[in-house]
Design a protein around this motif. Sequence first.
Motif, PDB file in Angstrom:
ATOM      1  N   LEU A 180      45.129  19.259  52.251  1.00 37.51           N
ATOM      2  CA  LEU A 180      45.322  19.153  53.425  1.00 37.51           C
ATOM      3  C   LEU A 180      46.630  20.261  53.475  1.00 37.51           C
ATOM      4  N   VAL A 181      46.127  21.168  54.643  1.00 37.47           N
ATOM      5  CA  VAL A 181      47.090  22.473  54.683  1.00 37.47           C
ATOM      6  C   VAL A 181      47.342  22.633  56.178  1.00 37.47           C
ATOM      7  N   SER A 182      48.199  23.574  56.338  1.00 33.29           N
ATOM      8  CA  SER A 182      48.729  23.968  57.630  1.00 33.29           C
ATOM      9  C   SER A 182      47.868  24.978  58.259  1.00 33.29           C
ATOM     10  N   VAL A 183      48.078  25.253  59.524  1.00 35.85           N
ATOM     11  CA  VAL A 183      47.209  26.180  60.141  1.00 35.85           C
ATOM     12  C   VAL A 183      47.235  27.466  59.793  1.00 35.85           C
ATOM     13  N   PRO A 184      48.412  28.188  59.422  1.00 38.86           N
ATOM     14  CA  PRO A 184      48.219  29.446  58.864  1.00 38.86           C
ATOM     15  C   PRO A 184      47.546  29.495  57.438  1.00 38.86           C
ATOM     16  N   ASP A 185      47.571  28.576  56.840  1.00 35.38           N
ATOM     17  CA  ASP A 185      47.003  28.495  55.490  1.00 35.38           C
ATOM     18  C   ASP A 185      45.294  28.166  55.701  1.00 35.38           C
ATOM     19  N   LEU A 186      44.918  27.374  56.716  1.00 37.81           N
ATOM     20  CA  LEU A 186      43.488  27.349  57.027  1.00 37.81           C
ATOM     21  C   LEU A 186      43.054  28.445  57.343  1.00 37.81           C
ATOM     22  N   ILE A 187      43.555  29.000  58.309  1.00 34.86           N
ATOM     23  CA  ILE A 187      43.169  30.536  58.677  1.00 34.86           C
ATOM     24  C   ILE A 187      43.081  31.407  57.643  1.00 34.86           C
ATOM     25  N   ALA A 188      43.659  31.511  56.743  1.00 35.66           N
ATOM     26  CA  ALA A 188      43.608  32.557  55.627  1.00 35.66           C
ATOM     27  C   ALA A 188      42.672  32.009  54.882  1.00 35.66           C
ATOM     28  N   GLY A 189      42.689  30.757  54.628  1.00 31.50           N
ATOM     29  CA  GLY A 189      41.279  30.101  53.685  1.00 31.50           C
ATOM     30  C   GLY A 189      40.038  30.752  54.367  1.00 31.50           C
ATOM     31  N   ALA A 190      39.932  30.347  55.682  1.00 26.19           N
ATOM     32  CA  ALA A 190      38.572  30.512  56.396  1.00 26.19           C
ATOM     33  C   ALA A 190      38.489  32.203  56.258  1.00 26.19           C
TER      34      ALA A 190
END
Length: 196
Positions: free
Chosen positions: A3-13
Amino acid sequence: MTLVSVPDLIAGARAGKLVSFPTDTVPALAARPDRADLIFAAKQRSEDKPLILMAATAADLWPYVRGTPEMLAVWQKVAANCWPGALTLVLPAASAVPRVVNPQTPDTIGIRVPNHTIALEILAQTGPLATTSANHSGEPPLTVMAMIDGKFPEVLVYQGEMDAPASGLPSTVAKWIGNGWDILRQGAVDKQKLER
């Protein structure tokens, strides 16, 4: 747990990883279009089931479709009336669509702009993503982010407040057939709204 924050999710994508986030219908399993093979593998999904491209604005999606100026005018009118919202338009695909998004039907692409603040915030930063529902093929869509995290340990899953509950209803899927629309799946948007 992923489970991650929005900035980490964006970076991952952006880095080419699988991600999951809420939308106005059911949560999405998503990846960069050129990494769409990850979605098929994670879902154990047959390659004859196309993915769709989801984006923050209609303008982000038009480069992925091809049609005459007259067709584009019709599609843009429908988009203006129905997006953001629970409508997927299946249109002729441009060469910009990586074949891995729809290996069996590369001549068409489904496109959608979701009506969901978190999804739009993510998509505005990532650009269009290849998406589908978050579940293993043949199983019902998962609607709770923690359940997605449990089923898909390799996926970066949105962690945070849900700004609005998902409807749980899939989007209406409408395919352009040259001079009108064929409803492939009836969902939240009816055909009358398409033809206004």
